[in-house]
Write an enzyme that holds these catalytic residues in place. Structure first.
Site, PDB file in Angstrom:
ATOM      1  N   TYR A 145     103.383  68.078  19.346  1.00  8.78           N
ATOM      2  CA  TYR A 145     102.755  68.645  20.548  1.00  8.78           C
ATOM      3  C   TYR A 145     103.826  69.134  21.526  1.00  8.78           C
ATOM      4  CZ  TYR A 145      99.713  68.881  24.701  1.00  8.78           C
ATOM      5  OH  TYR A 145      99.025  69.299  25.820  1.00  8.78           O
ATOM      6  N   ASP A 146     104.776  68.229  21.873  1.00  4.95           N
ATOM      7  CA  ASP A 146     105.781  68.555  22.900  1.00  4.95           C
ATOM      8  C   ASP A 146     106.646  69.734  22.474  1.00  4.95           C
ATOM      9  OD1 ASP A 146     104.727  66.101  23.590  1.00  4.95           O
ATOM     10  OD2 ASP A 146     106.650  65.120  23.971  1.00  4.95           O
ATOM     11  N   SER A 189      89.155  58.985  30.290  1.00  6.31           N
ATOM     12  CA  SER A 189      87.862  58.895  29.601  1.00  6.31           C
ATOM     13  C   SER A 189      87.738  57.548  28.880  1.00  6.31           C
ATOM     14  CB  SER A 189      87.672  60.068  28.646  1.00  6.31           C
ATOM     15  OG  SER A 189      88.823  60.267  27.866  1.00  6.31           O
ATOM     16  N   ASN A 190      88.816  57.065  28.256  1.00  7.97           N
ATOM     17  CA  ASN A 190      88.748  55.742  27.601  1.00  7.97           C
ATOM     18  C   ASN A 190      88.319  54.665  28.592  1.00  7.97           C
ATOM     19  OD1 ASN A 190      89.516  56.620  25.105  1.00  7.97           O
ATOM     20  ND2 ASN A 190      91.365  55.366  24.957  1.00  7.97           N
ATOM     21  N   PHE A 191      89.022  54.597  29.732  1.00  8.74           N
ATOM     22  CA  PHE A 191      88.737  53.527  30.701  1.00  8.74           C
ATOM     23  C   PHE A 191      87.303  53.630  31.227  1.00  8.74           C
ATOM     24  CE2 PHE A 191      93.390  52.559  32.314  1.00  8.74           C
ATOM     25  CZ  PHE A 191      93.686  52.035  31.067  1.00  8.74           C
ATOM     26  N   GLN A 209     103.602  51.979  33.412  1.00  8.94           N
ATOM     27  CA  GLN A 209     103.918  53.407  33.282  1.00  8.94           C
ATOM     28  C   GLN A 209     103.028  54.191  34.251  1.00  8.94           C
ATOM     29  OE1 GLN A 209     102.117  51.612  31.116  1.00  8.94           O
ATOM     30  NE2 GLN A 209     101.061  52.823  29.573  1.00  8.94           N
ATOM     31  N   ARG A 211     101.227  57.962  35.741  1.00  9.23           N
ATOM     32  CA  ARG A 211     100.777  59.336  35.518  1.00  9.23           C
ATOM     33  C   ARG A 211     100.232  59.845  36.858  1.00  9.23           C
ATOM     34  NH1 ARG A 211     102.972  58.154  31.433  1.00  9.23           N
ATOM     35  NH2 ARG A 211     102.389  58.654  29.279  1.00  9.23           N
TER      36      ARG A 211
HETATM   37  P1  NAD Z   1      90.735  69.985  24.478  1.00 10.55           P
HETATM   38  O1  NAD Z   1      91.149  69.344  23.202  1.00 10.55           O
HETATM   39  O2  NAD Z   1      89.469  69.528  25.128  1.00 10.55           O
HETATM   40  O3  NAD Z   1      90.633  71.567  24.281  1.00 10.55           O
HETATM   41  C1  NAD Z   1      91.373  72.304  23.361  1.00 10.55           C
HETATM   42  C2  NAD Z   1      90.483  73.365  22.756  1.00 10.55           C
HETATM   43  O4  NAD Z   1      91.233  74.152  21.807  1.00 10.55           O
HETATM   44  C3  NAD Z   1      89.295  72.772  21.971  1.00 10.55           C
HETATM   45  O5  NAD Z   1      88.105  73.443  22.316  1.00 10.55           O
HETATM   46  C4  NAD Z   1      89.675  73.004  20.513  1.00 10.55           C
HETATM   47  O6  NAD Z   1      88.552  73.104  19.658  1.00 10.55           O
HETATM   48  C5  NAD Z   1      90.469  74.283  20.623  1.00 10.55           C
HETATM   49  N1  NAD Z   1      91.400  74.470  19.504  1.00 10.55           N
HETATM   50  C6  NAD Z   1      92.292  73.574  18.993  1.00 10.55           C
HETATM   51  N2  NAD Z   1      92.981  74.127  17.974  1.00 10.55           N
HETATM   52  C7  NAD Z   1      92.517  75.393  17.841  1.00 10.55           C
HETATM   53  C8  NAD Z   1      92.834  76.462  16.962  1.00 10.55           C
HETATM   54  N3  NAD Z   1      93.764  76.330  15.992  1.00 10.55           N
HETATM   55  N4  NAD Z   1      92.162  77.639  17.092  1.00 10.55           N
HETATM   56  C9  NAD Z   1      91.209  77.778  18.043  1.00 10.55           C
HETATM   57  N5  NAD Z   1      90.874  76.803  18.907  1.00 10.55           N
HETATM   58  C10 NAD Z   1      91.515  75.617  18.812  1.00 10.55           C
HETATM   59  O7  NAD Z   1      91.965  69.838  25.467  1.00 10.55           O
HETATM   60  P2  NAD Z   1      92.132  70.251  27.003  1.00 10.55           P
HETATM   61  O8  NAD Z   1      92.490  69.034  27.736  1.00 10.55           O
HETATM   62  O9  NAD Z   1      90.983  71.064  27.463  1.00 10.55           O
HETATM   63  O10 NAD Z   1      93.439  71.146  26.930  1.00 10.55           O
HETATM   64  C11 NAD Z   1      93.389  72.562  26.986  1.00 10.55           C
HETATM   65  C12 NAD Z   1      94.806  73.107  27.036  1.00 10.55           C
HETATM   66  O11 NAD Z   1      95.480  72.637  28.196  1.00 10.55           O
HETATM   67  C13 NAD Z   1      95.653  72.690  25.830  1.00 10.55           C
HETATM   68  O12 NAD Z   1      96.461  73.771  25.438  1.00 10.55           O
HETATM   69  C14 NAD Z   1      96.500  71.574  26.385  1.00 10.55           C
HETATM   70  O13 NAD Z   1      97.725  71.478  25.706  1.00 10.55           O
HETATM   71  C15 NAD Z   1      96.680  72.000  27.831  1.00 10.55           C
HETATM   72  N6  NAD Z   1      96.973  70.836  28.682  1.00 10.55           N
HETATM   73  C16 NAD Z   1      95.973  69.931  28.992  1.00 10.55           C
HETATM   74  C17 NAD Z   1      96.273  68.833  29.793  1.00 10.55           C
HETATM   75  C18 NAD Z   1      95.232  67.830  30.187  1.00 10.55           C
HETATM   76  O14 NAD Z   1      95.563  66.831  30.845  1.00 10.55           O
HETATM   77  N7  NAD Z   1      93.962  67.998  29.876  1.00 10.55           N
HETATM   78  C19 NAD Z   1      97.589  68.642  30.247  1.00 10.55           C
HETATM   79  C20 NAD Z   1      98.558  69.558  29.871  1.00 10.55           C
HETATM   80  C21 NAD Z   1      98.235  70.668  29.113  1.00 10.55           C
HETATM   81  N1  UDP Z   2      96.713  54.698  27.791  1.00 10.07           N
HETATM   82  C1  UDP Z   2      96.235  53.404  27.957  1.00 10.07           C
HETATM   83  N2  UDP Z   2      95.023  53.091  27.430  1.00 10.07           N
HETATM   84  C2  UDP Z   2      94.253  53.995  26.781  1.00 10.07           C
HETATM   85  C3  UDP Z   2      94.728  55.323  26.619  1.00 10.07           C
HETATM   86  C4  UDP Z   2      95.972  55.621  27.136  1.00 10.07           C
HETATM   87  O1  UDP Z   2      96.902  52.557  28.570  1.00 10.07           O
HETATM   88  O2  UDP Z   2      93.133  53.634  26.342  1.00 10.07           O
HETATM   89  C5  UDP Z   2      98.024  55.038  28.397  1.00 10.07           C
HETATM   90  C6  UDP Z   2      98.980  55.792  27.477  1.00 10.07           C
HETATM   91  O3  UDP Z   2      99.731  54.900  26.707  1.00 10.07           O
HETATM   92  C7  UDP Z   2      99.809  56.541  28.503  1.00 10.07           C
HETATM   93  C8  UDP Z   2      98.834  56.837  29.635  1.00 10.07           C
HETATM   94  O4  UDP Z   2      97.771  55.900  29.479  1.00 10.07           O
HETATM   95  O5  UDP Z   2     100.857  55.721  28.996  1.00 10.07           O
HETATM   96  C9  UDP Z   2      98.286  58.248  29.613  1.00 10.07           C
HETATM   97  O6  UDP Z   2      97.806  58.495  28.320  1.00 10.07           O
HETATM   98  P1  UDP Z   2      97.042  59.814  27.904  1.00 10.07           P
HETATM   99  O7  UDP Z   2      96.838  59.767  26.428  1.00 10.07           O
HETATM  100  O8  UDP Z   2      95.842  59.987  28.763  1.00 10.07           O
HETATM  101  O9  UDP Z   2      98.028  61.003  28.324  1.00 10.07           O
HETATM  102  P2  UDP Z   2      99.602  61.272  28.045  1.00 10.07           P
HETATM  103  O10 UDP Z   2     100.251  60.054  27.475  1.00 10.07           O
HETATM  104  O11 UDP Z   2      99.623  62.406  27.092  1.00 10.07           O
HETATM  105  O12 UDP Z   2     100.140  61.594  29.382  1.00 10.07           O
END
Ligand code: NAD
Ligand code: UDP
Length: 312
Positions: A145-146, A189-191, A209, A211
């Site tokens: 991902y990163d 969403s988990n919490f 940690q 966020r």
């Molecule tokens: P999400 O998983 O709800 O949405 C991602 C969407 O992309 C889904 O609808 C999925 O079906 C679609 N998708 C995945 N792979 C695909 C592919 N190969 N072709 C077409 N569609 C595809 O996630 P989100 O939280 O809504 O994230 C949306 C974007 O924002 C992502 O690019 C994510 O990296 C970025 N982002 C989100 C967050 C966050 O906290 N939510 C933080 C940083 C970056």
């Molecule tokens: N996390 C947690 N319990 C959960 C899900 C996540 O403690 O049920 C922690 C996770 O280890 C991380 C932080 O919450 O330190 C944020 O996790 P998330 O997956 O939401 O986002 P990201 O790690 O990608 O910032």
């Protein structure tokens, strides 16, 4: 005149809110999504809007559409989902960026990349400015991902320098709100789901940690402002809420706001889990006149209402 706007990943959590915002602004929206983590439920309320179209397609394959703007969001964003098929995840980021950029080049559209605070990895500079290059493990379980997102940024800037493609890059910090799926796996969403079911809240690691959580409508407003910002401002620009919380604080808040009888339990910390995360948003304030307006308590209350409805 209405613009024709493509939202890849438009059936996902952030994408569906972005589609709504653009439709409310009177634009024509094409949502392209393969429904890997997104759902039709998130977009069904737009289906009889004549300004909305849905195309089921995978961004790793080429596509051609006449559009004015492209928001490239397609990519799973929750660790459990992006680690399910890591090769597919990095392919989605890289080929998705190339296919989006090729389209932008062909039809002369402006394209915005949904990048992420994950490009900073486990940051040794705190809080994070856009000038920080990050601390990312290239071979760990989060790397698909990163590093995928880092390559996508590189591709955006190379297409800009080499072909003059009109690009915008936003680095999104942890965002939450309605339309996250019940099994999304991310912490908010988990919490909330655990608390509403009176199940134990699972903290990974010691819970110290941090966020910084941004409510989704604030984030979407920043994305739209960035897309429509002055021609020579490419970013990258941080979009996030600077309020910083430990996971312990978040768990306690969720228990309090739901009135749940849940307890907190501790589980092992996943590999490479970043210790801290907080955006510096001075650039967004200056260039986009943007800052979040929803604090964590308000945003959590709205998100709790959403999940209550989902759970019936
Ligand atoms: P999400 O998983 O709800 O949405 C991602 C969407 O992309 C889904 O609808 C999925 O079906 C679609 N998708 C995945 N792979 C695909 C592919 N190969 N072709 C077409 N569609 C595809 O996630 P989100 O939280 O809504 O994230 C949306 C974007 O924002 C992502 O690019 C994510 O990296 C970025 N982002 C989100 C967050 C966050 O906290 N939510 C933080 C940083 C970056
Ligand atoms: N996390 C947690 N319990 C959960 C899900 C996540 O403690 O049920 C922690 C996770 O280890 C991380 C932080 O919450 O330190 C944020 O996790 P998330 O997956 O939401 O986002 P990201 O790690 O990608 O910032």
């Amino acid at each position: 005149m209405a613009k024709r706007i493509l939202v890849t990943g438009g059936a996902g959590f952030i994408g569906s809110h972005l589609c709504k915002r653009l439709l409310d602004d009177g634009e024509e929206v094409i949502c392209l999504d393969n429904l890997f983590t997104g759902t039709k439920k998130n977009i069904e309320c737009f289906l009889d809007n004549h300004n909305f179209e849905f195309i089921r397609h995978d961004v790793t394959r080429e596509y051609l559409l006449e559009v004015d703007q492209i928001y490239n969001l397609a990519c799973p964003a929750s660790p459990i989902h992006y680690q399910f098929d890591p090769v597919k995840t990095i392919n989605t980021s890289v080929m998705g960026a190339i296919n989006g950029l090729e389209l932008a080049k062909k039809v002369k559209a402006r394209i915005l990349q949904a990048s992420t605070s994950e490009v900073y990895g486990d940051p040794s500079v705190h809080p994070q400015p856009e000038s920080y290059w990050g601390n990312v493990n290239p071979i760990g379980i989060r790397s698909c991902y990163d590093e995928g997102k880092r390559v996508a940024e590189t591709l955006f800037f190379d297409y800009h320098r080499q072909y003059g493609v009109d690009i915008k890059v936003v680095r999104i910090f942890n965002t939450y709100g309605s339309n996250m799926s019940l099994n999304d796996g991310r912490v908010v969403s988990n919490f909330i789901v655990q608390a509403l079911k009176n199940e134990d809240l699972t903290i990974y690691g010691d819970g110290n940690q941090t966020r910084s959580f941004c409510f989704v409508t604030d984030l979407v407003d920043g994305m739209v402002r960035m897309m429509n910002s002055r021609d020579d401002f490419t970013g990258p620009v941080n979009l996030g809420n600077p309020g910083e919380f430990t996971m312990k604080e978040l768990a306690q808040k969720v228990i309090e706001l739901t009135g749940s009888s849940s307890k907190i339990i501790y589980k092992p910390l996943p590999q490479d889990d970043p210790k801290q995360r907080q955006p510096i948003i001075e650039l967004a304030k200056k260039e986009l006149d943007w800052e979040p307006t929803t604090n964590l308590d308000e945003g959590l209350k709205k998100t709790i209402e959403y999940f209550k409805e989902c759970l019936g």
